[in-house]
Design an enzyme around this catalytic site. Structure first.
Site, PDB file in Angstrom:
ATOM      1  N   PRO A   1      29.145  37.661  43.207  1.00  0.00           N
ATOM      2  CG  PRO A   1      28.921  37.777  45.523  1.00  0.00           C
ATOM      3  CD  PRO A   1      28.112  37.676  44.249  1.00  0.00           C
ATOM      4  CG  ASN A   2      34.463  37.237  45.590  1.00  0.00           C
ATOM      5  OD1 ASN A   2      35.209  38.206  45.456  1.00  0.00           O
ATOM      6  ND2 ASN A   2      33.734  37.055  46.675  1.00  0.00           N
TER       7      ASN A   2
ATOM      8  CG  HIS B   1      25.916  27.004  44.177  1.00  0.00           C
ATOM      9  ND1 HIS B   1      26.251  28.289  44.519  1.00  0.00           N
ATOM     10  CD2 HIS B   1      24.631  26.825  44.563  1.00  0.00           C
ATOM     11  CE1 HIS B   1      25.216  28.856  45.105  1.00  0.00           C
ATOM     12  NE2 HIS B   1      24.212  27.995  45.141  1.00  0.00           N
TER      13      HIS B   1
ATOM     14  CD  GLU C   1      20.745  27.973  44.899  1.00  0.00           C
ATOM     15  OE1 GLU C   1      19.642  27.446  45.218  1.00  0.00           O
ATOM     16  OE2 GLU C   1      21.601  28.321  45.721  1.00  0.00           O
TER      17      GLU C   1
ATOM     18  NE  ARG D   1      43.453  35.863  42.994  1.00  0.00           N
ATOM     19  CZ  ARG D   1      42.968  37.065  43.108  1.00  0.00           C
ATOM     20  NH1 ARG D   1      42.049  37.325  44.004  1.00  0.00           N
ATOM     21  NH2 ARG D   1      43.381  38.048  42.358  1.00  0.00           N
TER      22      ARG D   1
ATOM     23  CB  ALA E   1      29.305  34.485  49.431  1.00  0.00           C
TER      24      ALA E   1
ATOM     25  CG  ASN F   1      27.280  30.661  41.126  1.00  0.00           C
ATOM     26  OD1 ASN F   1      27.059  30.903  42.320  1.00  0.00           O
ATOM     27  ND2 ASN F   1      28.348  29.982  40.725  1.00  0.00           N
TER      28      ASN F   1
ATOM     29  CE1 TYR G   1      33.825  27.798  44.207  1.00  0.00           C
ATOM     30  CE2 TYR G   1      35.855  28.868  44.900  1.00  0.00           C
ATOM     31  CZ  TYR G   1      34.546  28.494  45.157  1.00  0.00           C
ATOM     32  OH  TYR G   1      33.963  28.800  46.356  1.00  0.00           O
TER      33      TYR G   1
ATOM     34  NE  ARG H   1      33.173  24.803  49.228  1.00  0.00           N
ATOM     35  CZ  ARG H   1      33.425  25.990  48.666  1.00  0.00           C
ATOM     36  NH1 ARG H   1      32.654  26.418  47.661  1.00  0.00           N
ATOM     37  NH2 ARG H   1      34.421  26.738  49.078  1.00  0.00           N
TER      38      ARG H   1
END
Ligand code: CA2
Length: 149
Positions: free
Chosen positions: A10-11, A100, A98, A18, A77, A74, A23, A107
């Site tokens: 997601p996203n 990211h 995995e 953005r 969230a 990835n 990112y 974070r």
């Protein structure tokens, strides 16, 4: 030739549009093209898929069985919340790396926990778009060591 699915959650379709301070400026299309191109240089076939929907990601993991030799995931969230994704990974018994873009351990504390990590071959985070290239190298090497196609 081994086949690897690069799966984004997601996203991540918003990459490059953005929050570039977190990112970077690479768009999802650029990232996917880089993965396919890097796959060619290391001799693996790369397919890509992105969804904002947990069920669609689970379907993609199920469909990967028999179609791909491993997955780079990835889960965005969902990494921090989804027992369903964790179960899907366990059920297909494919090696999953995995990834990211950001260093999730540096974070907010809610990002430190990953439900993917316990069922993954390993985790690479914090290198921006390069996390995916590193993950491809790691997974391709693992598949070569394991033998087979
Ligand atoms: O660092 C990563 O790759 C993450 O998986 C990204 C997720 C975040 O929830 C994870 O904790 C770490 C968020 C993806 C959101 O992507 C955006 C990209 C550009 C603009 C807005 C969101």
């Amino acid at each position: 030739m081994h086949s690897i699915l690069v799966l984004n959650g997601p996203n991540l379709n918003l990459l490059g549009t953005r929050q570039p301070e977190v990112y970077g400026h690479t768009t999802l299309q650029m990232l996917e093209d880089q993965c396919v191109a890097h796959g060619k240089t290391i001799g693996v076939t790369v397919e890509t898929f992105q969804s904002n929907h947990e069920g669609a990601l689970i379907d993609a993991i199920h469909a990967a069985r028999g179609a791909h030799d491993g997955i780079i995931l990835n889960a965005g969230a969902y990494s921090h919340s989804s027992i369903a994704l964790m179960d899907a990974i366990s059920s297909v018994q494919l090696p999953v790396v995995e990834v990211h873009m950001s260093n999730i351990h540096a974070r907010e504390s809610f990002r430190h926990r990953s439900y993917i990590a316990p069922v993954a071959l390993g985790q690479i985070c914090g290198f921006g778009a390069r996390s995916y290239v590193l993950a491809l190298d790691a997974l391709a090497a693992h598949l070569r060591e394991k033998g087979g196609a």
